[in-house]
Design a protein around this motif. Structure first.
Motif, PDB file in Angstrom:
ATOM      1  N   PRO A 122       0.841  -1.126   0.005  1.00 58.63           N
ATOM      2  CA  PRO A 122       0.122   0.038   0.073  1.00 58.63           C
ATOM      3  C   PRO A 122       0.980   1.191   0.000  1.00 58.63           C
ATOM      4  CG  PRO A 122       0.090  -0.999   2.192  1.00 58.63           C
ATOM      5  CD  PRO A 122       0.657  -2.097   1.297  1.00 58.63           C
ATOM      6  N   ASN A 123       0.226   2.435  -0.196  1.00 58.93           N
ATOM      7  CA  ASN A 123       0.987   3.749  -0.355  1.00 58.93           C
ATOM      8  C   ASN A 123       1.613   4.177   1.034  1.00 58.93           C
ATOM      9  OD1 ASN A 123       0.436   3.931  -3.120  1.00 58.93           O
ATOM     10  ND2 ASN A 123      -1.470   4.837  -2.632  1.00 58.93           N
ATOM     11  N   LYS A 124       0.741   3.624   2.386  1.00 58.76           N
ATOM     12  CA  LYS A 124       1.279   4.105   3.381  1.00 58.76           C
ATOM     13  C   LYS A 124       2.109   2.837   4.093  1.00 58.76           C
ATOM     14  CE  LYS A 124      -2.432   7.282   4.543  1.00 58.76           C
ATOM     15  NZ  LYS A 124      -3.390   7.684   5.357  1.00 58.76           N
ATOM     16  N   VAL A 125       3.471   2.793   4.216  1.00 56.05           N
ATOM     17  CA  VAL A 125       4.273   1.833   4.514  1.00 56.05           C
ATOM     18  C   VAL A 125       5.464   2.638   5.518  1.00 56.05           C
ATOM     19  CG1 VAL A 125       5.932   0.158   3.857  1.00 56.05           C
ATOM     20  CG2 VAL A 125       4.153   0.562   2.477  1.00 56.05           C
ATOM     21  N   LEU A 126       5.797   2.041   6.477  1.00 54.27           N
ATOM     22  CA  LEU A 126       6.707   2.215   7.598  1.00 54.27           C
ATOM     23  C   LEU A 126       7.733   1.284   7.184  1.00 54.27           C
ATOM     24  CD1 LEU A 126       8.210   3.998   9.702  1.00 54.27           C
ATOM     25  CD2 LEU A 126       6.938   2.488  11.222  1.00 54.27           C
ATOM     26  N   TRP A 127       9.020   1.459   6.794  1.00 52.65           N
ATOM     27  CA  TRP A 127      10.245   0.667   6.376  1.00 52.65           C
ATOM     28  C   TRP A 127      10.958   0.440   7.578  1.00 52.65           C
ATOM     29  CZ3 TRP A 127      10.199  -2.113   1.811  1.00 52.65           C
ATOM     30  CH2 TRP A 127       9.435  -1.801   0.861  1.00 52.65           C
ATOM     31  N   SER A 180       9.816   6.442   6.841  1.00 56.25           N
ATOM     32  CA  SER A 180       8.383   6.629   6.344  1.00 56.25           C
ATOM     33  C   SER A 180       8.353   7.052   4.988  1.00 56.25           C
ATOM     34  CB  SER A 180       7.774   7.813   7.239  1.00 56.25           C
ATOM     35  OG  SER A 180       6.588   7.943   6.685  1.00 56.25           O
ATOM     36  N   ASN A 181       7.275   6.682   4.086  1.00 63.89           N
ATOM     37  CA  ASN A 181       6.766   7.233   2.786  1.00 63.89           C
ATOM     38  C   ASN A 181       5.525   8.050   2.866  1.00 63.89           C
ATOM     39  OD1 ASN A 181       5.076   5.332   2.817  1.00 63.89           O
ATOM     40  ND2 ASN A 181       5.642   4.410   1.130  1.00 63.89           N
ATOM     41  N   CYS A 182       5.089   8.440   4.107  1.00 64.32           N
ATOM     42  CA  CYS A 182       3.849   9.284   4.220  1.00 64.32           C
ATOM     43  C   CYS A 182       3.571   9.965   5.215  1.00 64.32           C
ATOM     44  CB  CYS A 182       2.557   8.162   4.003  1.00 64.32           C
ATOM     45  SG  CYS A 182       2.481   7.276   5.423  1.00 64.32           S
ATOM     46  N   GLY A 183       2.946  10.978   5.370  1.00 64.53           N
ATOM     47  CA  GLY A 183       2.517  11.918   6.423  1.00 64.53           C
ATOM     48  C   GLY A 183       2.266  11.124   7.670  1.00 64.53           C
ATOM     49  N   TYR A 184       1.484  10.105   7.605  1.00 64.42           N
ATOM     50  CA  TYR A 184       0.978   9.398   8.802  1.00 64.42           C
ATOM     51  C   TYR A 184       2.156   9.144   9.805  1.00 64.42           C
ATOM     52  CZ  TYR A 184      -1.133   6.058  11.870  1.00 64.42           C
ATOM     53  OH  TYR A 184      -1.495   5.268  12.852  1.00 64.42           O
ATOM     54  N   TYR A 185       3.056   8.450   8.974  1.00 68.55           N
ATOM     55  CA  TYR A 185       4.131   7.844   9.695  1.00 68.55           C
ATOM     56  C   TYR A 185       5.390   8.779   9.884  1.00 68.55           C
ATOM     57  CZ  TYR A 185       2.155   3.060   9.116  1.00 68.55           C
ATOM     58  OH  TYR A 185       1.417   2.119   9.212  1.00 68.55           O
ATOM     59  N   ASP A 186       5.315   9.828   9.030  1.00 69.52           N
ATOM     60  CA  ASP A 186       6.300  11.043   9.418  1.00 69.52           C
ATOM     61  C   ASP A 186       6.066  11.422  10.652  1.00 69.52           C
ATOM     62  OD1 ASP A 186       7.576  10.869   6.874  1.00 69.52           O
ATOM     63  OD2 ASP A 186       6.394  12.456   5.878  1.00 69.52           O
ATOM     64  N   ILE A 209       4.562  10.105  13.125  1.00 69.80           N
ATOM     65  CA  ILE A 209       4.754   9.170  14.471  1.00 69.80           C
ATOM     66  C   ILE A 209       6.529   9.550  14.602  1.00 69.80           C
ATOM     67  CG2 ILE A 209       4.909   6.817  14.959  1.00 69.80           C
ATOM     68  CD1 ILE A 209       1.894   6.793  13.774  1.00 69.80           C
ATOM     69  N   LEU A 210       7.148   9.260  13.549  1.00 72.14           N
ATOM     70  CA  LEU A 210       8.644   9.146  13.677  1.00 72.14           C
ATOM     71  C   LEU A 210       9.037  10.424  14.296  1.00 72.14           C
ATOM     72  CD1 LEU A 210       9.688   7.541  10.470  1.00 72.14           C
ATOM     73  CD2 LEU A 210       9.623   6.471  12.764  1.00 72.14           C
ATOM     74  N   GLN A 211       8.362  11.762  14.065  1.00 79.13           N
ATOM     75  CA  GLN A 211       8.734  12.922  14.684  1.00 79.13           C
ATOM     76  C   GLN A 211       8.540  13.070  16.082  1.00 79.13           C
ATOM     77  OE1 GLN A 211       6.691  15.715  12.260  1.00 79.13           O
ATOM     78  NE2 GLN A 211       8.059  15.823  10.653  1.00 79.13           N
ATOM     79  N   GLU A 212       7.507  12.252  16.480  1.00 83.05           N
ATOM     80  CA  GLU A 212       7.169  12.162  17.930  1.00 83.05           C
ATOM     81  C   GLU A 212       8.176  11.225  18.629  1.00 83.05           C
ATOM     82  OE1 GLU A 212       3.200  10.937  18.218  1.00 83.05           O
ATOM     83  OE2 GLU A 212       2.445  12.782  17.354  1.00 83.05           O
TER      84      GLU A 212
END
Length: 107
Positions: free
Chosen positions: A65-70, A87-93, A95-98
């Motif tokens: 899928p488009n939203k993947v956390l590698w 990350s390849n999407c804002g959703y995981y970006d 979380i990773l920033q947090e």
């Protein structure tokens, strides 16, 4: 609740499922000759309401899928690894920033 069982690599079975809330689906695609083989095991059905962890995911990247956390493991030595979350999407970006704000650098 979390997963209570030991999580082991499904190298020969391709998929291991673990009960929890949500369920954990552990997939190892190393032995697949063609990414389309995943379609035969119901891969897309697992993508809803489950956490899916996949070994060798780069072999089937076009099916993901488009939203993947590698989660990348770099070998630094015989007993040392560096784990990178990409990350390849804002959703995981987000979380990773947090997580990065709470990072323990081990200094």
């Amino acid at each position: 609740t979390g997963i209570k069982a030991d999580v082991t690599s499904p190298t020969f079975t391709i998929i291991n499922e673990y009960d929890g809330d949500p369920r954990l689906i552990h997939i190892d695609v190393y032995r697949l000759d063609d990414p389309r083989e995943l379609e035969g095991v119901g891969f897309t059905d697992y993508l809803t309401e489950n956490i899916v962890v996949m070994e060798w995911a780069d072999k089937v990247a076009e099916l993901l899928p488009n939203k993947v956390l590698w989660v990348n493991f770099d070998i630094l030595g015989s007993q040392q690894r560096k784990i990178r979350l990409v990350s390849n999407c804002g959703y995981y970006d987000k979380i990773l920033q947090e997580l990065n704000g709470h990072e323990d650098h081990g200094d």
